[in-house]
Write an enzyme that holds these catalytic residues in place. Structure first.
Site, PDB file in Angstrom:
ATOM      1  CG  HIS A 600      63.769  67.694  72.657  1.00  0.00           C
ATOM      2  ND1 HIS A 600      62.758  67.211  71.859  1.00  0.00           N
ATOM      3  CD2 HIS A 600      64.895  67.033  72.285  1.00  0.00           C
ATOM      4  CE1 HIS A 600      63.252  66.282  71.055  1.00  0.00           C
ATOM      5  NE2 HIS A 600      64.546  66.156  71.291  1.00  0.00           N
ATOM      6  CG  ASP A 632      59.321  68.218  72.395  1.00  0.00           C
ATOM      7  OD1 ASP A 632      59.347  69.452  72.573  1.00  0.00           O
ATOM      8  OD2 ASP A 632      60.299  67.557  72.011  1.00  0.00           O
ATOM      9  CB  SER A 697      65.217  65.145  68.329  1.00  0.00           C
ATOM     10  OG  SER A 697      65.373  64.029  69.185  1.00  0.00           O
TER      11      SER A 697
END
EC number: 3.4.21.-
Length: 1125
Positions: A600, A632, A697
C-alpha cells in the site's frame, strides 16, 4: 736418448709452469672491472644492432667481450660465439668460432665471468627453496596472528556482553529496591492507619463501658424500687392467698442449641436447667478450654487436676488420654458432685471429628498388608514352596561333583536347623580350601573374626606357594575378596537363623537380589562408539536418560525466563530506506539484492523514490508477493547501484513469540527510530503494543539476532499489526539446487583426494628433507667463524635478516604491510617514458615532482586496497635512510669476508670514494693508463694522508692526459684533478702488528698486509701501456697481447630473474607466482598450477560437453542447460 728424455722433461716442466701461470692469471679476474670506453661502445652497438637477431643471440650469453664496433665474443657454457657485422644492417652470429679470435687473457676474463654467472645461478637455486619455506612460515604466522585477533575480538565481545549484563543486573536491582521501598512505605502507612483505628476503638470501648455502668446503676435503683412494691403487695394481699393453691405443674423444657449455649454463662444455663453440649469444632477456644481430638497412638491417661491445669488455656487433649468416667469420679472425690456437674464440658468444650493424616496412611498400609496377605494365602494354596524346593533340588542334582561336595554341609545344616540354602551358596562360591572354615563357622558362629582372619591367611599363603607368575597377584586379590565375602556370608547366616527364614524365602530373596544387581549393572554400563573419523565417544544408558531429563527441564526454564529478560538486539538502521510513492511514504529494507516494503506504500506507482541519507534515486517495482490471510502484499523493488552500501537483512531461522525490534523513521523522516518489546505471533499475524506512527509501514521486524521475521502493516487501535513473511520469501526466492553428476561415487572421490594429499605431502616432506641435508652439508664446510657467518648470511637468511642489525630486529616481527619508504623508492617511469619527457622539455625538478606524485598516489591506493592505516608514516624517510645504511654495512662485511676467501661476490652497485674510506689514484694518457687503490684501517689514516700528499704533485698534467686523485677518510675528503701523480710513491702501509704480507701477482698487482683480528691494508696497482694493436700491462707476469685498442668492458650487473618463470623482464611477481605455483586441486585430485591447467578434462559427465573453465561448467549444471540432467 737420455738427452732427448731430459729435454722432454724440461719441456714438460715448462708446460706445467705455463699452466700454473694461466691459473694464476685467471684467479681474481671475476673481480676486475674495465671502465674506459666500454659504455660508449655498448650504446653505439645497441643503437646500431639492437633490433637484429644476431644482437639478441649475443645478449643471451653469460659473458660478453666487445672487441670493437663490428666484433664481439660471447660465452654460454663451453661455447664461444662470434658476433661480426661486416655491414651495419647485416650482422651475423656464429655460436662456435669465437674462441679462435681471442687471446689467452681475453679468454680467461670471459671464463671468469662465465664461472661467476654459473655460481650465481647455483646460489639462487640453492636459496630458492629456503626462501619458499620462509614465505610459508610467514604466511602461517599471519594466519596465527589473524586467529589471535579473532579470539581477541571474541573476548572483547564477551567482556562487552558481561558489562551489559552487569548494567542490566544493576538496573534490575535498582528497580527491585525501588519496588521494595514503595511496598515498605505502603506497609508503614497501613500500620499507622491500623494503630489509629485501634486507638479509636479503644476510646469507643471506654465510652461504652461508662454507658454500661450507668445503665447498671439505673437498673439497680429500679430493682430496689420494684422490690419495695413487691413487699407491700405481699403484706396487703398475703391473706387472700389460699394455702392449697400451690402450683405443682413442672416447668416447661427449654431447648437450647449448642451454638446458643456457647454464648450463655453457667449461672444462666443452670437457672433454665439446660444440659451442656460440646461443640463439633477443630478450632481452639479464644481464652481457655481444650479441644478433644482423635489420635492414632495410645497415650497416658490424664488426671482431673492435670486436665484443669492444661485447659486453663487453649490446648489439645487426645481421646486415648481422656476417660470421662474416671475424671468425673476424681472430681467428685475432690470437689463434690454439685460442683463437678457439667465441669468436664466447661474444661473440654469442643471436640474435633477430623482424622489425622497419619491415621489415613496407617489405614492404607493396613489395607495393603491385608491384600498382600490374601494374595500370599492364594499363592500358598498352590503349594509353590514345594515347586521351588523341587527346582532347587533338581539344580543341585544336575552337577554331581558339587552335589557330593554340598551333601555333608546340607546334612549338617539340616541337623543344626540353620539356613540350608545359604550354606549351599557358600559351598558353591568359596574355594575348596575354605570349606573347613565354613564348617567351623557353622558350628562356632561367635568366632567369625578369628575364623575370617585365618581364612585370609590361608588363602594368601596358598596363592603365593601354589600359583606362578602374574597369577600370584590375582590370587592374592581374590583371597581378600573371599575373606570379605566370608564375613558378609556369616552375618547373613546369623540373620537367617534369627529370623528363621524358610528355604523358599531364602531362594526368592537370593534370586531377587541377584536380578536387581545384574540389571543395575547393565543399566549403568558404558557403551563405546567409534566414529568413522577415528574418534571415540562413551555413553551410559542412565546418563542418556539423565541428559534428556535435564535438557527438557532447561527448555522449560528457558521458556519461563524468556518473557522476563529483554535481550540485546543489533541495530538495523543501516538496512532501511525511505520509500515514496504516489499515495504516501513508508519504510523499505534491503533483502538480497532487492528493496522490500508494504504494497500500500507504492500502490498505484510503477516507479518509487528511494532515499538513504543524501542519496535519492528512482527504482522500479518488479513484482508483489502475496501473503496468506493478509489483504496487503509485499512489494519488491529493484536495488539501484547507488544504494549498494545499504546492508541486507537475513531471514530468521526460527519464528516464535519473542522480543522483536521494529526499525523505522520518526514522523519527520529525519532520524531512524527503533521499537523493542514483546511480540505475539498468531499464525501469520504479528501483534505488539508499539506506539507506531503513519509512515512506519513497510518497516522490518527483527529478532535478537538481527534476522528478518516480519513486516509492519499499520496500527489497529492500540495494537500494532505486522505480518510474518519468512515462509513467503523462502518460497519466492528459492536457491537453485545443484545437480550431482550421474554415477558419481562420493566415497571413491574422497579416497582419491586423500590419496593425492598423502602423495603430495610425502613429496613435500622428501624435498624438505633433501634441502635440510644440503644446508647441513654447507654448514659442515664452514671452517672458521667468518666462513660460518658468511654462509649464514648468504644461504641461511635473506640479506639483512640477521638478528644483529636493525633490519634483523624488524624481521623478528612479521611485517603485515609495506611501508611508505618502499613506495618512495619505487621506479615509476620506463626508459622510454623518461626519454619522452626529456624530449618534451621537462626539467629535472618537474620530472622529480611528477614521479613523487605518482609514488604518493601508489601509496594511497595501497593503503585503501589493503585497509592500511597510514598514521605514523611521517618518519618514512628516516627509516629508509637507516635501512639503507644498515644494508650497506652488511654488504661491506660480506664483500670483505668473500675477498678474504678469494671467492666471487656480485656487488649491488659501485661504492663511492667516501663510502670506501680509501685513496684512489687514476692517470690516463694516450700511451699509458695507471691506477692505484689503497684501503687502510682507521689507525693508519694519518699515514694515508701523508702518502696522498707525496703522490699528488703541484705540476699540471700535459695536454691529452687526465688525472684524478681522491682521498676519503673519516674526517677528510679530497678530490684533485689535472695534477701529475707519482705512482712510485704509492706503497702499501703495513698494518699495526703485522702478521703476514702477501703479494698476489696478475694483471693487477695486489699487496695485502694482515694484522691481528684479521685487519687488512690492501693496495691494488695497475700500469697499462697502450700501443697500436697491443696493450702492455706491467705486473709480475708477462705482458698480454690484445688485438684491439678498445678498453675492456665493465662488469655488468645481471638483471633480476623471476624464480617462477625465469624471465628477467619486469612483471607482477605475485601474479606470476599465483599462476605458476602448484597447489592441490580438488577437481583433479592432484597438484598442478593454474599455468599448467587442469589435468582432468573439464566436461559434463551427462552430455559430455567440454568447457574452458570450471566456472562455466558450474553455470551449465546450475542453470539447467544440460538436457540429459
Amino acid at each position: 736418448m737420455a738427452q732427448a728424455g731430459r729435454s722432454g722433461d724440461a719441456f714438460a716442466s715448462l708446460d706445467q709452469r705455463r699452466e700454473r701461470q694461466e691459473e694464476q692469471a685467471q684467479s681474481g679476474l671475476d673481480k676486475v672491472f674495465y671502465f674506459q670506453g666500454v659504455v660508449e661502445l655498448f650504446n653505439r652497438m645497441k643503437i646500431a644492432y639492437g633490433r637484429t637477431p644476431a644482437w639478441t643471440a649475443l645478449m643471451k650469453c653469460n659473458a660478453i667481450y666487445l672487441k670493437d664496433f663490428k666484433t664481439a665474443v660471447g660465452v654460454e657454457g663451453t661455447r664461444y660465439g662470434l658476433f661480426f657485422a661486416e655491414e651495419v644492417t647485416k650482422p651475423t652470429w656464429s655460436p662456435d668460432i669465437g674462441a679462435n679470435l681471442i687471446t689467452l687473457g681475453e679468454k680467461a676474463c670471459l671464463d671468469a665471468q662465465n664461472a661467476k654467472y654459473e655460481r650465481l645461478q647455483a646460489s639462487l637455486k640453492t636459496t630458492s627453496g629456503l626462501v619458499h619455506q620462509v614465505m610459508e612460515k610467514t604466511r602461517e604466522a599471519k594466519e596465527n596472528l589473524e586467529k589471535a585477533n579473532k579470539i581477541q575480538e571474541q573476548l572483547d565481545k564477551v567482556i562487552e556482553s558481561n558489562k551489559a549484563l552487569h548494567r542490566k543486573i544493576q538496573e534490575r536491582n535498582r528497580e527491585k529496591m525501588q519496588e521494595y521501598m514503595v511496598r515498605l512505605h505502603n506497609t508503614q502507612k497501613d500500620r499507622d492507619d491500623w494503630v489509629q483505628r485501634c486507638s479509636r476503638l479503644e476510646q469507643e470501648n471506654v465510652t461504652l463501658q461508662k454507658r454500661l455502668k450507668e445503665k447498671e446503676n439505673a437498673l439497680v435503683s429500679v430493682g430496689w424500687d420494684l422490690l419495695g412494691w413487691i413487699v407491700i403487695s405481699v403484706l396487703v394481699f398475703g391473706l387472700i392467698s389460699l394455702a392449697d393453691a400451690q402450683n405443682l405443674t413442672p416447668p416447661a423444657k427449654i431447648v437450647i442449641t449448642p451454638g446458643q449455649a456457647e454464648f450463655m454463662d453457667l449461672a444462666k444455663l443452670e437457672k433454665i436447667q439446660v444440659r451442656k453440649y460440646r461443640l463439633d469444632s477443630c478450632e481452639l477456644p479464644p481464652e481457655k478450654g481444650c479441644v478433644l481430638y482423635k489420635d492414632y497412638l495410645t497415650t497416658r491417661p490424664v488426671s482431673f487436676l492435670e486436665l484443669m491445669a492444661k485447659c486453663s488455656k487453649p490446648d489439645w487433649v487426645s481421646e486415648s488420654s481422656y476417660n470421662e468416667t474416671t475424671l468425673m469420679e476424681e472430681c467428685i472425690q475432690i470437689f463434690g458432685a454439685e460442683w463437678c456437674e457439667g465441669k468436664l464440658v466447661d474444661l473440654v468444650p469442643r471436640k474435633c471429628g477430623e482424622q489425622h493424616v497419619l491415621v489415613n496412611i496407617i489405614e492404607q498400609i493396613e489395607k495393603t498388608r491385608e491384600v498382600v496377605t490374601l494374595i500370599y494365602g492364594k499363592v500358598m494354596s498352590y503349594r509353590l514352596d514345594m515347586w521351588i524346593t523341587s527346582i532347587f533340588s533338581l539344580v543341585l542334582a544336575g552337577n554331581k561333583e558339587k552335589l557330593f561336595k554340598m551333601a555333608p554341609f546340607i546334612f549338617v545344616a539340616w541337623f543344626l536347623n540353620i539356613p540350608v540354602f545359604l550354606t549351599c551358596v557358600a559351598v558353591n562360591i568359596f574355594p575348596v580350601v575354605s570349606l573347613p572354615f565354613i564348617l567351623f563357622q557353622i558350628f562356632m558362629p561367635q568366632f567369625v573374626l578369628v575364623n575370617a582372619f585365618l581364612l585370609w591367611l590361608t588363602l594368601t599363603l596358598t596363592a603365593f606357594y601354589w600359583s606362578e607368575g602374574p597369577k600370584i597377584l590375582m590370587e592374592i586379590s581374590y583371597a581378600l575378596v573371599y575373606t570379605i565375602g566370608f564375613v558378609l556370608w556369616s552375618l547373613g547366616l546369623a540373620v537367617g537363623v534369627t529370623l528363621k527364614l524358610t528355604m523358599v524365602h531364602q531362594i526368592l530373596m537370593f534370586c531377587v537380589v541377584a536380578a536387581a544387581i545384574c540389571g543395575t549393572k547393565f543399566a549403568c554400563t558404558t557403551i563405546t562408539v567409534q566414529h568413522p573419523d577415528g574418534t571415540t565417544a562413551k555413553y551410559t544408558r542412565v546418563g542418556k536418560l539423565k541428559n534428556n531429563v535435564v535438557n527438557q527441564c532447561k527448555k522449560v526454564v528457558t521458556t519461563l525466563q524468556t518473557r522476563g529478560v529483554i535481550p540485546a538486539t543489533p541495530a538495523k538502521t543501516a538496512s532501511i530506506v525511505i520509500v515514496e510513492g504516489k499515495n504516501g511514504t513508508g519504510v523499505g529494507f534491503r533483502f538480497m539484492n532487492y528493496i522490500l516494503t508494504a504494497e500500500h506504500v507504492v500502490q498505484g506507482s510503477d516507479i518509487a523514490t528511494l532515499k538513504n541519507g543524501s542519496v535519492s534515486v528512482k527504482s522500479k517495482v518488479i513484482k508483489t508477493i502475496p501473503i496468506f490471510e493478509s489483504v496487503d502484499n509485499v512489494a519488491v523493488l529493484k536495488l539501484p547501484p547507488e544504494l549498494n552500501s545499504v546492508k541486507p537483512i537475513k531471514l530468521a531461522k526460527k519464528v516464535q513469540s519473542d522480543y522483536l525490534t521494529l526499525t523505522a523513521y520518526d514522523p519527520n523522516f529525519q532520524h531512524a527510530a527503533t521499537f523493542t518489546g514483546w511480540c505475539i505471533i498468531d499464525g501469520n499475524w504479528l501483534n505488539n503494543s508499539f506506539d507506531t506512527k503513519f509512515g512506519n509501514s513497510g518497516a522490518p521486524y527483527c529478532d535478537h539476532d538481527g534476522r528478518l521475521v516480519g513486516i509492519h502493516l499499520g496500527t489497529q487501535g492500540v495494537l500494532s499489526q505486522g505480518i510474518v513473511i519468512v515462509d513467503a520469501l523462502k518460497n519466492t526466492f528459492q536457491l537453485a539446487d545443484q545437480c550431482r553428476p550421474q554415477n558419481f561415487d562420493m566415497d571413491e572421490f574422497l579416497e582419491k583426494v586423500i590419496a593425492g594429499t598423502k602423495v603430495s605431502h610425502a613429496a613435500i616432506l622428501k624435498e624438505l628433507e633433501e634441502l635440510r641435508e644440503e644446508v647441513q652439508f654447507l654448514k659442515k664446510k664452514c671452517v672458521t667463524y667468518d666462513d660460518y657467518w658468511l654462509c649464514q648470511t648468504i644461504f641461511g637468511q635473506a640479506k639483512g635478516k640477521t638478528k644483529k642489525t636493525v633490519r634483523g630486529r624488524k624481521h623478528l616481527v612479521t611485517k603485515r604491510a609495506l611501508g611508505k619508504g618502499h613506495f618512495m623508492k619505487m621506479r615509476m617511469l620506463t626508459d622510454e617514458e623518461y626519454q619522452n619527457m626529456i624530449e618534451k622539455g621537462f626539467s629535472a625538478e618537474e620530472i622529480r615532482e611528477a614521479v613523487n606524485a605518482l609514488r604518493e598516489q601508489a601509496w594511497l591506493n595501497y593503503c585503501i586496497d589493503n585497509d592500511v592505516d597510514d598514521e605514523g608514516e611521517e618518519d618514512w624517510y628516516d627509516d629508509m635512510v637507516e635501512t639503507d645504511r644498515v644494508n650497506q654495512e652488511i654488504d661491506e662485511a660480506i664483500e670483505r669476508a668473500m675477498e678474504d676467501r678469494g671467492e666471487f661476490y656480485q656487488k649491488k652497485s659501485r661504492l663511492t670514494f667516501v663510502e670506501q674510506a680509501m685513496m684512489h689514484l687514476i692517470q690516463v694518457s694516450k700511451e699509458r693508463s695507471q691506477t692505484a687503490k689503497l684501503e687502510v684501517q682507521k689507525e693508519n689514516e694519518a699515514q694515508l694522508v701523508k702518502m696522498f700528499e707525496r703522490c699528488v704533485t703541484d705540476e699540471n698534467t700535459p695536454e691529452g692526459t687526465t688525472s684524478i686523485a681522491a682521498l676519503s677518510t673519516e674526517d677528510d675528503v679530497r678530490l684533485v684533478e689535472g695534477k701529475v701523480i707519482d705512482f712510485t710513491k704509492a706503497k702499501n702501509i703495513p698494518v699495526d702488528g703485522e702478521i703476514r704480507r702477501e703479494i698476489i701477482p696478475g694483471t693487477k698487482c695486489t699487496e695485502i698486509s694482515t694484522g691481528p683480528e684479521n685487519k687488512k691494508n690492501i693496495l691494488k696497482k695497475k700500469d697499462t701501456h697502450i700501443a697500436e694493436g697491443k696493450v702492455e700491462t706491467k705486473s709480475s707476469q708477462q705482458p698480454v697481447d690484445v688485438k684491439d685498442d678498445k678498453p675492456v668492458a665493465l662488469e655488468q650487473r645481471k638483471p633480476r630473474a623471476c624464480k617462477w618463470c625465469g624471465s628477467s623482464q619486469k612483471h607482477d611477481y605475485r601474479e606470476c607466482r599465483f599462476q605458476r605455483e602448484k597447489r592441490f586441486c580438488v577437481y583433479c585430485a592432484a597438484m598442478h598450477s593454474m599455468f599448467e591447467g587442469h589435468i582432468r578434462p573439464i566436461e559434463c559427465t551427462s552430455c559430455k560437453k567440454s568447457f574452458s573453465g570450471i566456472e562455466k561448467l558450474e553455470d551449465h549444471v546450475v542453470s539447467g542447460e544440460c538436457q540429459k540432467n
